[in-house]
Design a protein around this motif. Structure first.
Motif, mmCIF file in Angstrom:
data_model
loop_
_atom_site.group_PDB
_atom_site.id
_atom_site.type_symbol
_atom_site.label_atom_id
_atom_site.label_comp_id
_atom_site.label_asym_id
_atom_site.label_seq_id
_atom_site.Cartn_x
_atom_site.Cartn_y
_atom_site.Cartn_z
ATOM 1 N N GLY A 25 -35.044 -25.322 -31.991
ATOM 2 C CA GLY A 25 -33.841 -24.644 -31.514
ATOM 3 C C GLY A 25 -32.688 -25.607 -31.309
ATOM 4 N N ARG A 26 -32.126 -26.061 -32.420
ATOM 5 C CA ARG A 26 -30.998 -26.998 -32.386
ATOM 6 C C ARG A 26 -29.718 -26.307 -32.848
ATOM 7 N NH1 ARG A 26 -33.179 -32.235 -31.838
ATOM 8 N NH2 ARG A 26 -35.390 -32.401 -32.386
ATOM 9 N N ALA A 27 -28.605 -26.988 -32.660
ATOM 10 C CA ALA A 27 -27.293 -26.365 -32.848
ATOM 11 C C ALA A 27 -27.108 -25.760 -34.228
ATOM 12 C CB ALA A 27 -26.192 -27.391 -32.571
ATOM 13 N N GLU A 28 -27.564 -26.437 -35.285
ATOM 14 C CA GLU A 28 -27.300 -25.927 -36.631
ATOM 15 C C GLU A 28 -27.978 -24.581 -36.885
ATOM 16 O OE1 GLU A 28 -30.098 -29.571 -37.239
ATOM 17 O OE2 GLU A 28 -28.652 -28.834 -35.750
ATOM 18 N N LEU A 29 -29.196 -24.405 -36.363
ATOM 19 C CA LEU A 29 -29.887 -23.128 -36.512
ATOM 20 C C LEU A 29 -29.261 -22.071 -35.608
ATOM 21 C CD1 LEU A 29 -32.151 -21.263 -37.490
ATOM 22 C CD2 LEU A 29 -33.625 -22.239 -35.703
ATOM 23 N N VAL A 30 -29.024 -22.424 -34.372
ATOM 24 C CA VAL A 30 -28.489 -21.478 -33.383
ATOM 25 C C VAL A 30 -27.130 -20.949 -33.830
ATOM 26 C CG1 VAL A 30 -27.705 -21.240 -30.998
ATOM 27 C CG2 VAL A 30 -29.798 -22.528 -31.515
ATOM 28 N N ALA A 31 -26.268 -21.841 -34.307
ATOM 29 C CA ALA A 31 -24.940 -21.427 -34.760
ATOM 30 C C ALA A 31 -25.030 -20.508 -35.977
ATOM 31 C CB ALA A 31 -24.095 -22.650 -35.082
ATOM 32 N N ALA A 32 -25.956 -20.805 -36.883
ATOM 33 C CA ALA A 32 -26.121 -19.963 -38.070
ATOM 34 C C ALA A 32 -26.589 -18.563 -37.689
ATOM 35 C CB ALA A 32 -27.109 -20.609 -39.040
ATOM 36 N N VAL A 33 -27.499 -18.483 -36.716
ATOM 37 C CA VAL A 33 -27.960 -17.180 -36.224
ATOM 38 C C VAL A 33 -26.796 -16.433 -35.573
ATOM 39 C CG1 VAL A 33 -29.488 -16.030 -34.576
ATOM 40 C CG2 VAL A 33 -30.349 -17.944 -35.937
ATOM 41 N N ALA A 34 -26.033 -17.134 -34.755
ATOM 42 C CA ALA A 34 -24.896 -16.514 -34.078
ATOM 43 C C ALA A 34 -23.859 -16.026 -35.081
ATOM 44 C CB ALA A 34 -24.267 -17.499 -33.103
ATOM 45 N N ASN A 35 -23.564 -16.838 -36.083
ATOM 46 C CA ASN A 35 -22.583 -16.442 -37.091
ATOM 47 C C ASN A 35 -23.036 -15.228 -37.892
ATOM 48 O OD1 ASN A 35 -20.652 -18.393 -36.466
ATOM 49 N ND2 ASN A 35 -21.583 -19.926 -37.790
ATOM 50 N N LEU A 45 -35.135 -28.184 -23.548
ATOM 51 C CA LEU A 45 -36.003 -29.350 -23.377
ATOM 52 C C LEU A 45 -36.267 -30.098 -24.676
ATOM 53 C CD1 LEU A 45 -38.552 -28.033 -20.724
ATOM 54 C CD2 LEU A 45 -36.376 -29.230 -20.388
ATOM 55 N N THR A 46 -35.731 -29.607 -25.803
ATOM 56 C CA THR A 46 -35.732 -30.417 -27.023
ATOM 57 C C THR A 46 -34.786 -31.597 -26.841
ATOM 58 O OG1 THR A 46 -36.352 -28.622 -28.515
ATOM 59 C CG2 THR A 46 -35.085 -30.408 -29.474
ATOM 60 N N GLN A 47 -33.776 -31.400 -25.999
ATOM 61 C CA GLN A 47 -32.827 -32.474 -25.715
ATOM 62 C C GLN A 47 -33.402 -33.398 -24.638
ATOM 63 O OE1 GLN A 47 -30.179 -32.755 -27.696
ATOM 64 N NE2 GLN A 47 -31.030 -30.927 -28.690
ATOM 65 N N PRO A 48 -33.368 -34.719 -24.847
ATOM 66 C CA PRO A 48 -34.043 -35.660 -23.938
ATOM 67 C C PRO A 48 -33.541 -35.633 -22.504
ATOM 68 C CG PRO A 48 -33.431 -36.743 -26.004
ATOM 69 C CD PRO A 48 -32.769 -35.403 -26.016
ATOM 70 N N THR A 49 -32.253 -35.330 -22.312
ATOM 71 C CA THR A 49 -31.671 -35.330 -20.968
ATOM 72 C C THR A 49 -30.703 -34.158 -20.830
ATOM 73 O OG1 THR A 49 -29.705 -36.637 -21.547
ATOM 74 C CG2 THR A 49 -31.721 -37.873 -20.961
ATOM 75 N N PRO A 50 -30.360 -33.784 -19.592
ATOM 76 C CA PRO A 50 -29.339 -32.753 -19.400
ATOM 77 C C PRO A 50 -28.007 -33.120 -20.052
ATOM 78 C CG PRO A 50 -30.558 -33.109 -17.371
ATOM 79 C CD PRO A 50 -30.990 -34.180 -18.320
ATOM 80 N N GLU A 51 -27.688 -34.413 -20.050
ATOM 81 C CA GLU A 51 -26.437 -34.854 -20.686
ATOM 82 C C GLU A 51 -26.473 -34.599 -22.194
ATOM 83 O OE1 GLU A 51 -26.918 -36.424 -16.821
ATOM 84 O OE2 GLU A 51 -28.256 -36.712 -18.547
ATOM 85 N N ASN A 71 -32.445 -21.658 -24.112
ATOM 86 C CA ASN A 71 -33.777 -21.423 -23.554
ATOM 87 C C ASN A 71 -34.127 -22.535 -22.579
ATOM 88 O OD1 ASN A 71 -36.723 -22.626 -23.915
ATOM 89 N ND2 ASN A 71 -36.915 -20.407 -23.958
ATOM 90 N N LEU A 72 -34.607 -22.158 -21.399
ATOM 91 C CA LEU A 72 -35.116 -23.118 -20.423
ATOM 92 C C LEU A 72 -36.530 -22.699 -20.043
ATOM 93 C CD1 LEU A 72 -34.579 -25.612 -18.655
ATOM 94 C CD2 LEU A 72 -33.757 -24.060 -16.867
ATOM 95 N N THR A 73 -37.507 -23.434 -20.528
ATOM 96 C CA THR A 73 -38.912 -23.144 -20.237
ATOM 97 C C THR A 73 -39.348 -23.976 -19.042
ATOM 98 O OG1 THR A 73 -39.388 -22.589 -22.533
ATOM 99 C CG2 THR A 73 -41.255 -23.189 -21.144
ATOM 100 N N ILE A 74 -39.853 -23.286 -18.020
ATOM 101 C CA ILE A 74 -40.173 -23.913 -16.737
ATOM 102 C C ILE A 74 -41.690 -23.924 -16.579
ATOM 103 C CG2 ILE A 74 -39.752 -23.828 -14.251
ATOM 104 C CD1 ILE A 74 -37.511 -21.619 -15.208
ATOM 105 N N LEU A 75 -42.276 -25.098 -16.657
ATOM 106 C CA LEU A 75 -43.729 -25.197 -16.580
ATOM 107 C C LEU A 75 -44.136 -26.223 -15.530
ATOM 108 C CD1 LEU A 75 -44.590 -25.214 -20.390
ATOM 109 C CD2 LEU A 75 -44.899 -23.321 -18.789
ATOM 110 N N PRO A 76 -45.295 -26.028 -14.875
ATOM 111 C CA PRO A 76 -45.780 -27.034 -13.922
ATOM 112 C C PRO A 76 -46.151 -28.305 -14.653
ATOM 113 C CG PRO A 76 -47.458 -25.364 -14.309
ATOM 114 C CD PRO A 76 -46.218 -24.874 -14.992
ATOM 115 N N SER A 77 -45.906 -29.429 -14.023
ATOM 116 C CA SER A 77 -46.184 -30.724 -14.657
ATOM 117 C C SER A 77 -46.321 -31.791 -13.582
ATOM 118 C CB SER A 77 -45.049 -31.090 -15.617
ATOM 119 O OG SER A 77 -45.207 -32.396 -16.108
ATOM 120 N N ILE A 78 -47.107 -32.813 -13.887
ATOM 121 C CA ILE A 78 -47.237 -33.949 -12.958
ATOM 122 C C ILE A 78 -45.899 -34.646 -12.815
ATOM 123 C CG2 ILE A 78 -48.358 -36.182 -12.561
ATOM 124 C CD1 ILE A 78 -50.788 -35.062 -14.086
ATOM 125 N N THR A 79 -45.200 -34.793 -13.924
ATOM 126 C CA THR A 79 -43.862 -35.399 -13.910
ATOM 127 C C THR A 79 -42.905 -34.425 -14.604
ATOM 128 O OG1 THR A 79 -44.390 -36.597 -15.954
ATOM 129 C CG2 THR A 79 -44.694 -37.767 -13.868
#
Length: 328
Positions: A25-35, A45-51, A71-79
């Motif tokens: 789910g990256r920009a090139e696919l998302v934009a094409a779907v939107a268009n 969470l494909t992006q390494p950081t919020p920035e 999409n924001l997938t919220i899962l339990p995790s140790i870290t």
């Protein structure tokens, strides 16, 4: 054209959604779907950081002036990742549609709702869909057994799950799992859904940012070439059947624990599949719908074809099945 509660609530032209997919789910696919007039979702969470997510949102805006989601997938995790920071990045990026998945999103609604963000939550059971409605989400994506990724543990197909949810819910329902063409769209609408969600089908488009070998692998595969892993851990996932998934299932059958398979199923190996094009390099998700995927169109071609063919199914095939009333 189809007018549904989904299209009206979310301001999207067509009742078709490309939900979040890790590494896809990256920009090139998302934009094409939107268009193409559908709703595309960046996978946060494909992006390494919020920035980095903020930058990906900006990149998507350079490619489309149509609405899109995250999409924001919220899962339990140790870290765990800094979920709240990702949520804030979505708000600061001006995105007005969010797809949540995994854990109960109540805490994140407190971030999204004051900013005017509409929330779609993924659920695999009617009871979870009802809970999501009760806490104030705007729509629910109901995932049946056919779907790629996590279908839950109840093994209910959409033929039962969607109408069961529709009987009890008042907010828009998005049918997810086993849908890849106009026939699935019409069937979902008939079952009571207001839109459809497609993942595997959108992976097989020109704009999908994965290796062409994987797209062609899906085209050549049939509906039998997926597999459930993690069943013994009560965390079932449907993935593409390959050498790694077979090994994981065998370890589970022999009483193995997650520690025994964690290196085989690492996200890094799955990412390599999409980058290098080796379908046996790791675990990657695919739904039963791959048996209905026979080409790699652009997103525009795919959406237009689905809408045109869906209209024809309704106006020609289905209406033609009605018996002509006999004059009294």
């Amino acid at each position: 054209m189809f007018k549904t509660r989904f299209t009206e609530t979310f301001g999207i032209e067509h009742p078709i959604v490309q939900g979040g997919m890790q590494w896809v789910g990256r920009a090139e696919l998302v934009a094409a779907v939107a268009n193409a007039g559908a709703l595309g979702c960046i996978t946060a969470l494909t992006q390494p950081t919020p920035e980095d997510l903020v930058k990906e949102i900006e990149r998507c805006r350079e490619l489309t002036d149509k609405p899109f989601g995250v999409n924001l997938t919220i899962l339990p995790s140790i870290t765990p990742p800094p979920y709240a920071e990702y949520a804030q990045a979505i708000v600061e990026g001006g995105v007005k549609i969010v797809e949540t998945a995994g854990n109960n999103p109540t805490e994140f609604l407190k971030i999204f709702k004051p900013a005017g963000v509409k929330v779609i939550h993924k659920a695999t059971t009617v009871r979870h869909a009802l809970k999501a409605e009760s806490i104030g989400v705007d729509a629910v994506s109901v995932d049946g057994l056919d779907c790629a990724g996590h279908p839950g543990e109840d093994d209910v197909t959409n033929l039962v799950l969607i109408p069961a949810a529709a009987d009890k819910m008042s907010i828009p329902i998005i049918a997810s799992g086993g849908i890849g063409d106009a026939r699935g769209l019409v069937a979902a609408l008939a079952l009571g859904a207001d839109a459809v969600n497609m993942g595997t089908r959108f992976m097989c488009t020109v704009e999908s940012p994965i290796h062409d070998n994987i797209k062609q692998h899906i085209v050549q595969a049939d509906e039998r070439q997926t597999q459930h892993i993690f069943r013994s851990f009560r965390n079932t996932a449907r993935v593409a059947r390959n050498a790694i998934s077979e090994q994981v299932v065998e370890i589970e059958k022999n009483g193995g624990q997650f520690e025994d398979v964690k290196d085989l199923v690492s996200g890094a190996r799955g990412k390599t599949v999409y980058e290098k094009g080796d379908p046996d390099a790791g675990i990657w998700t695919a739904g039963l719908v791959q048996g209905l995927i026979h080409d790699v169109p652009t997103c525009q071609e795919l959406v237009e074809r689905m809408i045109t063919e869906a209209e024809a199914i309704i106006t020609e095939r289905l209406s033609g099945l009605l018996a002509t009333p006999v004059a009294g």
